[in-house]
Scaffold this motif. Structure first.
Motif, PDB file in Angstrom:
ATOM      1  N   ARG A 196      13.975  18.671   5.297  1.00 12.49           N
ATOM      2  CA  ARG A 196      13.070  18.316   4.191  1.00 12.49           C
ATOM      3  C   ARG A 196      13.857  18.060   2.907  1.00 12.49           C
ATOM      4  N   LYS A 197      14.776  18.956   2.581  1.00  9.44           N
ATOM      5  CA  LYS A 197      15.552  18.801   1.345  1.00  9.44           C
ATOM      6  C   LYS A 197      16.396  17.528   1.382  1.00  9.44           C
ATOM      7  N   THR A 198      16.973  17.241   2.556  1.00  3.50           N
ATOM      8  CA  THR A 198      17.775  16.019   2.711  1.00  3.50           C
ATOM      9  C   THR A 198      16.907  14.780   2.495  1.00  3.50           C
ATOM     10  N   LEU A 199      15.713  14.785   3.095  1.00  2.00           N
ATOM     11  CA  LEU A 199      14.800  13.646   2.964  1.00  2.00           C
ATOM     12  C   LEU A 199      14.344  13.481   1.518  1.00  2.00           C
ATOM     13  N   GLU A 200      14.126  14.608   0.826  1.00  2.00           N
ATOM     14  CA  GLU A 200      13.724  14.548  -0.586  1.00  2.00           C
ATOM     15  C   GLU A 200      14.833  13.925  -1.429  1.00  2.00           C
ATOM     16  N   LEU A 201      16.078  14.362  -1.186  1.00  2.00           N
ATOM     17  CA  LEU A 201      17.208  13.826  -1.949  1.00  2.00           C
ATOM     18  C   LEU A 201      17.394  12.334  -1.703  1.00  2.00           C
ATOM     19  N   GLN A 202      17.117  11.899  -0.472  1.00  2.00           N
ATOM     20  CA  GLN A 202      17.284  10.481  -0.108  1.00  2.00           C
ATOM     21  C   GLN A 202      16.067   9.634  -0.472  1.00  2.00           C
ATOM     22  N   GLY A 203      15.033  10.280  -0.997  1.00  2.00           N
ATOM     23  CA  GLY A 203      13.816   9.550  -1.352  1.00  2.00           C
ATOM     24  C   GLY A 203      13.059   9.035  -0.146  1.00  2.00           C
ATOM     25  N   GLU A 204      13.215   9.709   1.000  1.00  2.00           N
ATOM     26  CA  GLU A 204      12.616   9.228   2.248  1.00  2.00           C
ATOM     27  C   GLU A 204      11.226   9.800   2.523  1.00  2.00           C
ATOM     28  N   LEU A 205      10.824  10.822   1.761  1.00  2.00           N
ATOM     29  CA  LEU A 205       9.520  11.441   2.024  1.00  2.00           C
ATOM     30  C   LEU A 205       8.382  10.447   1.829  1.00  2.00           C
ATOM     31  N   ILE A 206       8.538   9.558   0.851  1.00  2.00           N
ATOM     32  CA  ILE A 206       7.487   8.568   0.603  1.00  2.00           C
ATOM     33  C   ILE A 206       7.329   7.630   1.798  1.00  2.00           C
ATOM     34  N   HIS A 207       8.461   7.326   2.481  1.00  2.00           N
ATOM     35  CA  HIS A 207       8.382   6.454   3.662  1.00  2.00           C
ATOM     36  C   HIS A 207       7.731   7.186   4.836  1.00  2.00           C
ATOM     37  N   ILE A 208       8.001   8.480   4.952  1.00  2.00           N
ATOM     38  CA  ILE A 208       7.352   9.274   6.004  1.00  2.00           C
ATOM     39  C   ILE A 208       5.852   9.301   5.757  1.00  2.00           C
ATOM     40  N   ASN A 209       5.480   9.488   4.491  1.00  2.00           N
ATOM     41  CA  ASN A 209       4.061   9.484   4.121  1.00  2.00           C
ATOM     42  C   ASN A 209       3.417   8.151   4.491  1.00  2.00           C
ATOM     43  N   GLN A 210       4.094   7.060   4.173  1.00  2.00           N
ATOM     44  CA  GLN A 210       3.572   5.720   4.492  1.00  2.00           C
ATOM     45  C   GLN A 210       3.417   5.526   5.992  1.00  2.00           C
ATOM     46  N   ASP A 211       4.424   5.945   6.755  1.00  2.00           N
ATOM     47  CA  ASP A 211       4.385   5.759   8.217  1.00  2.00           C
ATOM     48  C   ASP A 211       3.206   6.513   8.829  1.00  2.00           C
ATOM     49  N   ILE A 212       2.996   7.753   8.370  1.00  2.00           N
ATOM     50  CA  ILE A 212       1.880   8.558   8.901  1.00  2.00           C
ATOM     51  C   ILE A 212       0.556   7.900   8.545  1.00  2.00           C
ATOM     52  N   ALA A 213       0.425   7.466   7.278  1.00  2.00           N
ATOM     53  CA  ALA A 213      -0.818   6.834   6.828  1.00  2.00           C
ATOM     54  C   ALA A 213      -1.107   5.574   7.630  1.00  2.00           C
ATOM     55  N   ARG A 214      -0.076   4.765   7.885  1.00  2.00           N
ATOM     56  CA  ARG A 214      -0.277   3.524   8.634  1.00  2.00           C
ATOM     57  C   ARG A 214      -0.683   3.809  10.075  1.00  2.00           C
ATOM     58  N   ARG A 215      -0.088   4.838  10.673  1.00  2.00           N
ATOM     59  CA  ARG A 215      -0.489   5.210  12.040  1.00  2.00           C
ATOM     60  C   ARG A 215      -1.957   5.638  12.066  1.00  2.00           C
ATOM     61  N   LYS A 216      -2.380   6.355  11.019  1.00  2.00           N
ATOM     62  CA  LYS A 216      -3.777   6.791  10.946  1.00  2.00           C
ATOM     63  C   LYS A 216      -4.715   5.596  10.782  1.00  2.00           C
ATOM     64  N   VAL A 217      -4.278   4.610  10.011  1.00  2.00           N
ATOM     65  CA  VAL A 217      -5.095   3.400   9.838  1.00  2.00           C
ATOM     66  C   VAL A 217      -5.216   2.651  11.162  1.00  2.00           C
ATOM     67  N   ILE A 218      -4.094   2.544  11.896  1.00  2.00           N
ATOM     68  CA  ILE A 218      -4.122   1.860  13.199  1.00  2.00           C
ATOM     69  C   ILE A 218      -5.101   2.561  14.142  1.00  2.00           C
TER      70      ILE A 218
END
Length: 435
Positions: free
Chosen positions: A397-419
């Motif tokens: 989690r900390k690594t993903l936060e530092l890399q700014g990747e959490l927003i992409h994880i959020n987007q991926d989950i949201a898109r899967r839910k929309v599908i």
């Protein structure tokens, strides 16, 4: 902090941000502590000169510039959240007011996600192929297993048959002249593999062991050797050896040899279950893809070129990672395939544009339907990643936060839910298995 957003062009927003004086003063103190350690002022030990002396020595503008570099990135990110602005590129920053003792005011001009005009996306007709599995399907899978585990047996006499593995000598002639690269001895060729020039392998069927045969073919128009492309050729071929698959009988012994099961019935049952699972997944995927395609087709959006460029680079990076797992890099790949990175970008662009439009439409539907991602769902995704990379979830989690990747994880989950939402709300039309 105060922030306002004004749309100044179709996909361009002007943010005006004002940062309170207290934060500016704190940043100036940090800037002073940083700069004082980097300069030598006569009469003072390094790092010990008072702030007023440092300001006179380096100039107030320098100190304020350092402070602004500390303030603006964080203030810009806060402004994006406060104004619900979704950037797709780096901003152009202009400082409007930057003086000691005053608030900091800056403007950020940034290109943002385009607006999507959604059409119908619920109740759309989607074909779902049949997921039924027949006895014939199971038999075909058993045949594939038989062939995969077959033994190659040398044929002592007889003719070449389809699926035989042959060792051949050949020499190719164009206009009566042997051509470079057209000769080989004891070349291994599986008949029916379609790995040779079209029409070549078929003409060897029926040729006897040790026999010679003239094979007449025409090179494809797009053949890699320009001097041969589209030209008729004759190959003088000799069959040196024929090897043929010997299939094991389908019985309990076969099941023991090729699986963890003791009987053929148990193996058949396992094959049936796996085929059903695969067919059900394929049917579900077909519905999801169909629902997304239909929703996207009904939507209108003008895609900024920068988003397509970014997606192309993302696809290139992904391709580079896959190649690296095979031990080659992109440069080597382009050398092997006689292409270039620009050729690849051009080929990827249509897919990139389609992917960007899909993502924009899915994001718009998520907003329209208030489809949000919970912290629990993010934690579950992080746990999956942690298990895959064999690391502690908190470290991941900390690594993903530092890399700014959490927003992409959020987007991926949201898109899967929309599908899933689109598939659940689609009008399913039962199709055939081949659909």
């Amino acid at each position: 902090m105060k922030a306002t957003a004004e749309k100044i062009d179709k996909n361009t927003v002007l943010l005006e941000v004002e940062v309170e004086q207290e934060k500016v003063d704190q940043a100036l103190d940090k800037a002073y502590r940083k700069v004082v350690k980097q300069i030598n002022i006569p009469g003072f030990r390094k790092g010990k000169a008072p702030r007023a002396m440092v300001e006179r020595y380096v100039g107030t503008e320098t100190l304020f510039g350092e402070a602004a570099e500390m303030i603006i990135p964080e203030a810009y990110m806060e402004a994006l959240q406060e104004t619900a602005t979704e950037p797709i590129d780096q901003p152009q920053i202009d400082i409007v007011q930057g003086e000691v003792g005053k608030t900091l005011i800056f403007k950020a001009t940034v290109e943002v996600k385009p607006e999507v005009t959604l059409g119908e996306y619920k109740g759309l007709e989607v074909t779902q192929p049949s997921s039924e599995v027949s006895d014939q399907d199971v038999e075909k899978e058993l045949e594939r297993l038989q062939n995969r585990h077959a033994k190659l047996v040398t044929v002592e006499e007889g003719e070449v048959q389809n699926d035989d593995v042959t060792l051949i000598d050949f020499t190719g002639y164009v206009d009566g002249e042997a051509f470079e690269g057209g000769h080989a001895e004891n070349y291994s060729l599986t008949i029916g593999s379609n790995t040779f020039i079209p029409g070549f392998e078929e003409q060897l069927v029926g040729v006897k062991l040790g026999e010679e045969k003239d094979v007449n073919v025409t090179f494809p128009e797009e053949y890699h050797a320009e001097n041969l492309a589209g030209k008729p050729a004759t190959f003088k071929v000799k069959i040196n050896e024929i090897k043929r698959k010997e299939l094991a009988p389908l019985d309990d012994e076969f099941a023991k040899d090729v699986s963890e099961f003791d009987t053929l019935d148990e193996l058949k049952s396992d094959i049936l279950n796996k085929l059903k699972e695969t067919a059900e997944k394929a049917a579900k995927s077909n519905v999801e893809n169909g629902a997304v395609e239909a929703a996207v087709a009904n939507a209108e959006v003008e895609i900024p070129s920068i988003m397509v460029d970014q997606k192309v680079e993302e696809m290139l990076n992904s391709m580079g990672q896959r190649l690296a797992q095979q031990g080659i890099n992109l440069d080597q790949y382009f050398q092997y395939t006689n292409t270039s990175i620009n050729d690849m970008r051009d080929r990827m662009r249509p897919d990139a544009e389609r992917n960007v439009k899909n993502e924009l439409v899915l994001d718009a539907i998520a907003k329209a339907e208030n489809i949000a991602v919970s912290e629990e769902e993010i934690n579950e995704e992080i746990q999956k990643i942690a298990e895959y990379v064999k690391q502690d979830a908190e470290i991941v989690r900390k690594t993903l936060e530092l890399q700014g990747e959490l927003i992409h994880i959020n987007q991926d989950i949201a898109r899967r839910k929309v599908i899933n939402f689109l598939a659940e709300n689609a009008k399913i039309v039962e199709g055939t298995k081949e659909a």
